[in-house]
Design a protein around this motif. Structure first.
Motif, PDB file in Angstrom:
ATOM      1  N   GLU A 130       0.834  -1.202   0.000  1.00  0.00           N
ATOM      2  CA  GLU A 130       0.000   0.000   0.000  1.00  0.00           C
ATOM      3  C   GLU A 130       0.872   1.256   0.000  1.00  0.00           C
ATOM      4  O   GLU A 130       0.608   2.209  -0.731  1.00  0.00           O
ATOM      5  CB  GLU A 130      -0.952   0.002   1.199  1.00  0.00           C
ATOM      6  N   VAL A 131       1.926   1.240   0.794  1.00  0.00           N
ATOM      7  CA  VAL A 131       2.853   2.377   0.850  1.00  0.00           C
ATOM      8  C   VAL A 131       3.560   2.541  -0.499  1.00  0.00           C
ATOM      9  O   VAL A 131       3.679   3.646  -1.030  1.00  0.00           O
ATOM     10  CB  VAL A 131       3.876   2.196   1.996  1.00  0.00           C
ATOM     11  N   ILE A 132       4.024   1.443  -1.058  1.00  0.00           N
ATOM     12  CA  ILE A 132       4.736   1.475  -2.339  1.00  0.00           C
ATOM     13  C   ILE A 132       3.843   2.027  -3.439  1.00  0.00           C
ATOM     14  O   ILE A 132       4.247   2.910  -4.210  1.00  0.00           O
ATOM     15  CB  ILE A 132       5.238   0.061  -2.711  1.00  0.00           C
ATOM     16  N   LEU A 133       2.620   1.533  -3.525  1.00  0.00           N
ATOM     17  CA  LEU A 133       1.704   1.976  -4.571  1.00  0.00           C
ATOM     18  C   LEU A 133       1.339   3.447  -4.413  1.00  0.00           C
ATOM     19  O   LEU A 133       1.256   4.188  -5.395  1.00  0.00           O
ATOM     20  CB  LEU A 133       0.444   1.093  -4.585  1.00  0.00           C
ATOM     21  N   LYS A 134       1.154   3.888  -3.185  1.00  0.00           N
ATOM     22  CA  LYS A 134       0.856   5.298  -2.931  1.00  0.00           C
ATOM     23  C   LYS A 134       2.045   6.167  -3.337  1.00  0.00           C
ATOM     24  O   LYS A 134       1.879   7.214  -3.959  1.00  0.00           O
ATOM     25  CB  LYS A 134       0.511   5.495  -1.451  1.00  0.00           C
ATOM     26  N   ALA A 135       3.248   5.723  -2.998  1.00  0.00           N
ATOM     27  CA  ALA A 135       4.453   6.475  -3.352  1.00  0.00           C
ATOM     28  C   ALA A 135       4.606   6.566  -4.875  1.00  0.00           C
ATOM     29  O   ALA A 135       4.973   7.619  -5.400  1.00  0.00           O
ATOM     30  CB  ALA A 135       5.681   5.821  -2.720  1.00  0.00           C
ATOM     31  N   GLN A 136       4.287   5.478  -5.571  1.00  0.00           N
ATOM     32  CA  GLN A 136       4.347   5.511  -7.026  1.00  0.00           C
ATOM     33  C   GLN A 136       3.325   6.498  -7.594  1.00  0.00           C
ATOM     34  O   GLN A 136       3.628   7.220  -8.542  1.00  0.00           O
ATOM     35  CB  GLN A 136       4.111   4.119  -7.614  1.00  0.00           C
ATOM     36  N   GLN A 137       2.136   6.534  -7.018  1.00  0.00           N
ATOM     37  CA  GLN A 137       1.120   7.486  -7.461  1.00  0.00           C
ATOM     38  C   GLN A 137       1.591   8.924  -7.276  1.00  0.00           C
ATOM     39  O   GLN A 137       1.213   9.810  -8.032  1.00  0.00           O
ATOM     40  CB  GLN A 137      -0.187   7.286  -6.695  1.00  0.00           C
ATOM     41  N   MET A 138       2.423   9.146  -6.267  1.00  0.00           N
ATOM     42  CA  MET A 138       2.935  10.488  -6.000  1.00  0.00           C
ATOM     43  C   MET A 138       4.156  10.820  -6.849  1.00  0.00           C
ATOM     44  O   MET A 138       4.721  11.894  -6.727  1.00  0.00           O
ATOM     45  CB  MET A 138       3.269  10.644  -4.511  1.00  0.00           C
ATOM     46  N   GLY A 139       4.568   9.889  -7.701  1.00  0.00           N
ATOM     47  CA  GLY A 139       5.650  10.166  -8.627  1.00  0.00           C
ATOM     48  C   GLY A 139       7.024   9.682  -8.209  1.00  0.00           C
ATOM     49  O   GLY A 139       8.020  10.010  -8.846  1.00  0.00           O
ATOM     50  N   PHE A 140       7.097   8.885  -7.158  1.00  0.00           N
ATOM     51  CA  PHE A 140       8.388   8.363  -6.731  1.00  0.00           C
ATOM     52  C   PHE A 140       8.726   7.115  -7.533  1.00  0.00           C
ATOM     53  O   PHE A 140       7.856   6.296  -7.828  1.00  0.00           O
ATOM     54  CB  PHE A 140       8.382   8.032  -5.236  1.00  0.00           C
ATOM     55  N   SER A 141      10.001   6.981  -7.885  1.00  0.00           N
ATOM     56  CA  SER A 141      10.456   5.805  -8.616  1.00  0.00           C
ATOM     57  C   SER A 141      10.661   4.638  -7.644  1.00  0.00           C
ATOM     58  O   SER A 141      10.779   4.846  -6.434  1.00  0.00           O
ATOM     59  CB  SER A 141      11.779   6.110  -9.321  1.00  0.00           C
ATOM     60  N   LEU A 142      10.738   3.441  -8.199  1.00  0.00           N
ATOM     61  CA  LEU A 142      10.995   2.272  -7.348  1.00  0.00           C
ATOM     62  C   LEU A 142      12.364   2.379  -6.685  1.00  0.00           C
ATOM     63  O   LEU A 142      12.543   1.956  -5.546  1.00  0.00           O
ATOM     64  CB  LEU A 142      10.906   0.979  -8.160  1.00  0.00           C
ATOM     65  N   LYS A 143      13.329   2.953  -7.387  1.00  0.00           N
ATOM     66  CA  LYS A 143      14.650   3.142  -6.794  1.00  0.00           C
ATOM     67  C   LYS A 143      14.557   4.042  -5.563  1.00  0.00           C
ATOM     68  O   LYS A 143      15.152   3.745  -4.526  1.00  0.00           O
ATOM     69  CB  LYS A 143      15.597   3.755  -7.827  1.00  0.00           C
ATOM     70  N   GLN A 144      13.793   5.121  -5.667  1.00  0.00           N
ATOM     71  CA  GLN A 144      13.615   6.016  -4.522  1.00  0.00           C
ATOM     72  C   GLN A 144      12.885   5.307  -3.390  1.00  0.00           C
ATOM     73  O   GLN A 144      13.249   5.451  -2.220  1.00  0.00           O
ATOM     74  CB  GLN A 144      12.845   7.263  -4.944  1.00  0.00           C
ATOM     75  N   ILE A 145      11.872   4.544  -3.736  1.00  0.00           N
ATOM     76  CA  ILE A 145      11.091   3.822  -2.725  1.00  0.00           C
ATOM     77  C   ILE A 145      11.980   2.819  -1.999  1.00  0.00           C
ATOM     78  O   ILE A 145      11.972   2.736  -0.777  1.00  0.00           O
ATOM     79  CB  ILE A 145       9.868   3.127  -3.365  1.00  0.00           C
ATOM     80  N   ARG A 146      12.761   2.061  -2.776  1.00  0.00           N
ATOM     81  CA  ARG A 146      13.664   1.071  -2.167  1.00  0.00           C
ATOM     82  C   ARG A 146      14.663   1.731  -1.229  1.00  0.00           C
ATOM     83  O   ARG A 146      15.033   1.169  -0.206  1.00  0.00           O
ATOM     84  CB  ARG A 146      14.412   0.292  -3.245  1.00  0.00           C
ATOM     85  N   SER A 147      15.092   2.955  -1.575  1.00  0.00           N
ATOM     86  CA  SER A 147      16.122   3.609  -0.768  1.00  0.00           C
ATOM     87  C   SER A 147      15.630   3.997   0.625  1.00  0.00           C
ATOM     88  O   SER A 147      16.443   4.178   1.528  1.00  0.00           O
ATOM     89  CB  SER A 147      16.665   4.840  -1.495  1.00  0.00           C
ATOM     90  N   VAL A 148      14.322   4.123   0.806  1.00  0.00           N
ATOM     91  CA  VAL A 148      13.801   4.508   2.123  1.00  0.00           C
ATOM     92  C   VAL A 148      13.077   3.369   2.831  1.00  0.00           C
ATOM     93  O   VAL A 148      12.645   3.516   3.964  1.00  0.00           O
ATOM     94  CB  VAL A 148      12.862   5.741   2.041  1.00  0.00           C
ATOM     95  N   GLN A 149      12.951   2.228   2.169  1.00  0.00           N
ATOM     96  CA  GLN A 149      12.262   1.095   2.778  1.00  0.00           C
ATOM     97  C   GLN A 149      13.084   0.477   3.890  1.00  0.00           C
ATOM     98  O   GLN A 149      14.292   0.313   3.764  1.00  0.00           O
ATOM     99  CB  GLN A 149      12.010   0.004   1.732  1.00  0.00           C
ATOM    100  N   ARG A 150      12.416   0.130   4.949  1.00  0.00           N
ATOM    101  CA  ARG A 150      13.057  -0.643   6.015  1.00  0.00           C
ATOM    102  C   ARG A 150      12.851  -2.109   5.701  1.00  0.00           C
ATOM    103  O   ARG A 150      11.755  -2.530   5.355  1.00  0.00           O
ATOM    104  CB  ARG A 150      12.441  -0.313   7.362  1.00  0.00           C
ATOM    105  N   GLN A 151      13.888  -2.867   5.832  1.00  0.00           N
ATOM    106  CA  GLN A 151      13.787  -4.291   5.529  1.00  0.00           C
ATOM    107  C   GLN A 151      13.006  -5.045   6.598  1.00  0.00           C
ATOM    108  O   GLN A 151      12.276  -5.962   6.307  1.00  0.00           O
ATOM    109  CB  GLN A 151      15.184  -4.902   5.359  1.00  0.00           C
ATOM    110  N   ASN A 152      13.164  -4.633   7.845  1.00  0.00           N
ATOM    111  CA  ASN A 152      12.439  -5.279   8.931  1.00  0.00           C
ATOM    112  C   ASN A 152      11.890  -4.186   9.826  1.00  0.00           C
ATOM    113  O   ASN A 152      12.618  -3.586  10.583  1.00  0.00           O
ATOM    114  CB  ASN A 152      13.358  -6.218   9.718  1.00  0.00           C
ATOM    115  N   HIS A 153      10.597  -3.917   9.687  1.00  0.00           N
ATOM    116  CA  HIS A 153      10.009  -2.822  10.455  1.00  0.00           C
ATOM    117  C   HIS A 153       8.958  -3.307  11.438  1.00  0.00           C
ATOM    118  O   HIS A 153       8.185  -2.525  11.949  1.00  0.00           O
ATOM    119  CB  HIS A 153       9.408  -1.775   9.504  1.00  0.00           C
ATOM    120  N   SER A 154       8.955  -4.584  11.717  1.00  0.00           N
ATOM    121  CA  SER A 154       7.913  -5.120  12.599  1.00  0.00           C
ATOM    122  C   SER A 154       7.978  -4.523  14.004  1.00  0.00           C
ATOM    123  O   SER A 154       6.973  -4.436  14.689  1.00  0.00           O
ATOM    124  CB  SER A 154       8.008  -6.643  12.667  1.00  0.00           C
ATOM    125  N   SER A 155       9.162  -4.071  14.418  1.00  0.00           N
ATOM    126  CA  SER A 155       9.284  -3.545  15.778  1.00  0.00           C
ATOM    127  C   SER A 155       8.726  -2.136  15.915  1.00  0.00           C
ATOM    128  O   SER A 155       8.261  -1.751  16.967  1.00  0.00           O
ATOM    129  CB  SER A 155      10.740  -3.560  16.214  1.00  0.00           C
TER     130      SER A 155
END
Length: 120
Positions: free
Chosen positions: A48-73
């Protein structure tokens, strides 16, 4: 847990889009021995976050750069410290585009005004 078809329908995207995002390393569904993909609630939220970010014009590279790999905590799928400057940059880009469009609009209005006075 969601199967790919269920999640695609829920998020209103194609199954091929989900497969593409998996190939790009943005999501990692669970796989059973049968090969079926299963997506957790965490994966759904991340998508949901990824798709929203894409709608706002962010590239997948930009999205990957801010993604947390493990954010369950902390329950945040993105690193807010990295995201904030990107959002500010995007706002600057949008402001610039809006200014350019306003200038174009003004030029078109002026040309229309000139043409309407020469034809009457």
């Amino acid at each position: 847990m969601y199967r790919i078809g269920q999640l695609a329908k829920l998020l209103n995207v194609s199954e091929s889009k989900l497969r593409f995002l998996e190939q790009q390393g943005v999501i990692s569904p669970l796989r059973e021995s049968s090969g079926y993909r299963y997506y957790s609630e965490d994966s759904k939220n991340r998508l949901e976050v990824i798709l929203k970010a894409q709608q706002m014009g962010f590239s997948l590279k930009q999205i990957r750069s801010v993604q947390r790999q493990n954010h369950s905590s902390d329950q945040h799928p993105v690193d807010c410290q990295l995201l904030l400057p990107m959002l500010q940059q995007k706002l600057t880009e949008i402001d610039h585009q809006m200014l350019e469009l306003q200038q174009q609009r003004h030029q078109i209005q002026e040309l229309a005004k000139q043409l309407s006075t020469t034809t009457t």
